[in-house]
Design an enzyme around this catalytic site. Structure first.
Site, PDB file in Angstrom:
ATOM      1  CD  GLU A 150      -2.748  -1.139   2.336  1.00  0.00           C
ATOM      2  OE1 GLU A 150      -4.016  -1.129   2.208  1.00  0.00           O
ATOM      3  OE2 GLU A 150      -2.126  -1.258   3.648  1.00  0.00           O
ATOM      4  CE1 TYR A 191     -20.456  25.320   0.311  1.00  0.00           C
ATOM      5  CE2 TYR A 191     -20.755  25.357  -1.995  1.00  0.00           C
ATOM      6  CZ  TYR A 191     -21.105  25.749  -0.797  1.00  0.00           C
ATOM      7  OH  TYR A 191     -22.464  26.253  -0.308  1.00  0.00           O
ATOM      8  CD  GLU A 201      -9.347   2.726  11.777  1.00  0.00           C
ATOM      9  OE1 GLU A 201     -10.006   1.573  12.035  1.00  0.00           O
ATOM     10  OE2 GLU A 201      -8.328   3.070  11.003  1.00  0.00           O
ATOM     11  CE  LYS A 209      -6.382   0.929   2.750  1.00  0.00           C
ATOM     12  NZ  LYS A 209      -5.426   0.508   3.990  1.00  0.00           N
TER      13      LYS A 209
END
Length: 122
Positions: free
Chosen positions: A21, A53, A73, A99
């Protein structure tokens, strides 16, 4: 409390526990809900009385692509902190990090984490 929602913001980054990853990277999708009082802009129609935004999106992008985290997290927490730091009118945020390519031991499934933070009273 009123809310501004940004949904399905997609970024390519290198978060995750596994070495693959970190090396290959993958797509992450972020949903953001900002809690704030929108009375003034809802009555005045003045841009400067609301939250931009595009600025929120750039704030999220900087966190997602600028650092590497093992856990989504932690990534969600960093996004929440950055948004609260960037705009004092925002009283609370909920951040959901998806994810899509999470390494699961089954053929299909989705993983996401949601964190809610509020501004500490001053």
């Amino acid at each position: 409390m009123d809310a501004i929602h940004l949904q399905d913001l997609a970024f390519y980054a290198f978060h995750g526990v596994h070495e693959e990853e970190a090396r290959l990277g993958q797509r992450f999708v972020v949903d953001l809900t900002c809690r704030l009082d929108l009375t003034a802009p809802s009555l005045s129609d003045r841009y400067e009385e609301t939250v931009c935004y595009a600025t929120l999106t750039r704030t999220i992008e900087k966190v997602v692509t600028g650092s590497r985290y093992k856990l989504i997290e932690r990534l969600a927490g960093a996004i929440a902190d950055a948004v609260l730091d960037a705009e004092e009118r925002i009283q609370g945020v909920s951040v959901r990090v998806h994810k899509p390519g999470a390494p699961l031991p089954i053929a299909a499934g989705r993983v996401s984490v949601e964190i809610t933070r509020t501004r500490a009273p001053s």
